[in-house]
Design a protein around this motif. Structure first.
Motif, PDB file in Angstrom:
ATOM      1  N   THR A  12       0.843  -1.150   0.005  1.00 31.61           N
ATOM      2  CA  THR A  12      -0.084   0.078  -0.009  1.00 31.61           C
ATOM      3  C   THR A  12       0.800   1.322  -0.026  1.00 31.61           C
ATOM      4  O   THR A  12       0.587   2.096  -0.766  1.00 31.61           O
ATOM      5  N   LEU A  13       1.877   1.215   0.643  1.00 27.47           N
ATOM      6  CA  LEU A  13       2.766   2.334   0.796  1.00 27.47           C
ATOM      7  C   LEU A  13       3.484   2.365  -0.641  1.00 27.47           C
ATOM      8  O   LEU A  13       3.505   3.840  -1.024  1.00 27.47           O
TER       9      LEU A  13
ATOM     10  N   TRP B 239       0.769   4.100  -2.793  1.00 28.76           N
ATOM     11  CA  TRP B 239       0.253   5.537  -2.728  1.00 28.76           C
ATOM     12  C   TRP B 239       1.675   6.438  -3.307  1.00 28.76           C
ATOM     13  O   TRP B 239       1.057   7.370  -4.170  1.00 28.76           O
TER      14      TRP B 239
ATOM     15  N   ARG C  95       0.249   8.467  -6.512  1.00 32.12           N
ATOM     16  CA  ARG C  95       0.137   9.958  -6.116  1.00 32.12           C
ATOM     17  C   ARG C  95       1.140  10.908  -6.998  1.00 32.12           C
ATOM     18  O   ARG C  95       0.806  11.858  -7.468  1.00 32.12           O
TER      19      ARG C  95
ATOM     20  N   ARG D 204      -3.618  16.911   0.308  1.00 32.92           N
ATOM     21  CA  ARG D 204      -3.111  15.621   0.341  1.00 32.92           C
ATOM     22  C   ARG D 204      -3.426  14.832   1.517  1.00 32.92           C
ATOM     23  O   ARG D 204      -3.618  13.562   1.578  1.00 32.92           O
TER      24      ARG D 204
ATOM     25  N   GLU E  45      -6.690  12.995   0.631  1.00 29.49           N
ATOM     26  CA  GLU E  45      -6.311  12.063  -0.387  1.00 29.49           C
ATOM     27  C   GLU E  45      -5.684  10.986   0.383  1.00 29.49           C
ATOM     28  O   GLU E  45      -6.313   9.904   0.073  1.00 29.49           O
ATOM     29  N   LEU E  46      -4.736  11.121   1.062  1.00 27.65           N
ATOM     30  CA  LEU E  46      -4.076   9.929   1.693  1.00 27.65           C
ATOM     31  C   LEU E  46      -5.096   9.287   2.580  1.00 27.65           C
ATOM     32  O   LEU E  46      -5.044   8.172   2.694  1.00 27.65           O
TER      33      LEU E  46
ATOM     34  N   PHE F 207      -7.531   7.359   0.405  1.00 28.88           N
ATOM     35  CA  PHE F 207      -6.627   6.257  -0.172  1.00 28.88           C
ATOM     36  C   PHE F 207      -6.546   5.253   0.774  1.00 28.88           C
ATOM     37  O   PHE F 207      -6.573   3.918   0.503  1.00 28.88           O
ATOM     38  N   ALA F 208      -6.110   5.417   2.017  1.00 25.44           N
ATOM     39  CA  ALA F 208      -6.106   4.497   2.996  1.00 25.44           C
ATOM     40  C   ALA F 208      -7.357   3.592   3.303  1.00 25.44           C
ATOM     41  O   ALA F 208      -7.251   2.680   3.367  1.00 25.44           O
TER      42      ALA F 208
ATOM     43  N   TYR G  71     -10.104   5.228  -6.659  1.00 26.57           N
ATOM     44  CA  TYR G  71      -9.037   6.406  -6.733  1.00 26.57           C
ATOM     45  C   TYR G  71      -9.532   7.342  -7.704  1.00 26.57           C
ATOM     46  O   TYR G  71      -9.307   8.574  -7.448  1.00 26.57           O
TER      47      TYR G  71
END
Length: 139
Positions: free
Chosen positions: A53-54, A57, A61, A73, A76-77, A80-81, A129
């Protein structure tokens, strides 16, 4: 149409790298030297999904959806998470179903069930997304 095809190609490229991280780390933890998490397939899967996942991202991104990134951000983060946690449940669920319900406990069975879950999750991630994370417009 060309821009969408390029975006999907980038998304799949980032996903491919994340896939290698996910499956590689999962197998390393389960079957690698020391068999660190040999008897704990779900724990190994959660760790490998978190690492993937990291990677995802960062790639999405800064490359795939760079033109649609927003100045927010943090939002978004967070979204996204959330999407990744929900979609991470899919390969974990397919692995758990295969491993514990169907009693398919071989390395091959674990990997096949994981790949099926990842494929389903990939489609849902792209949609998520596009719809909820990277919603900005070109400057």
């Amino acid at each position: 149409m060309r821009a969408r095809a390029l975006e999907i190609a980038r998304f799949l490229s980032v996903g491919g790298v994340a896939f290698v991280v996910d499956l590689g780390l999962f197998n390393l933890l389960r079957f690698g030297p020391g068999h660190v998490l040999e008897g704990k397939p779900i724990t190994a899967k959660v760790i490998s999904v978190a690492a993937a996942t990291l990677v995802s991202w960062l790639g999405n991104r800064h490359w795939t959806f760079a033109e649609h990134a927003t100045p927010q951000r943090g939002r978004e983060l967070f979204v996204f998470a959330v999407i990744n946690v929900l979609c991470a449940a899919i390969p974990i669920g397919t692995l758990a179903f295969s491993h514990y319900t169907l009693d398919l406990v071989s390395q091959t069975a674990d990997n096949i069930s994981t790949v099926i879950g990842i494929a389903i999750g990939t489609v849902l991630r792209y949609i998520g997304y596009k719809r909820w994370v990277f919603t900005g417009h070109r400057p």
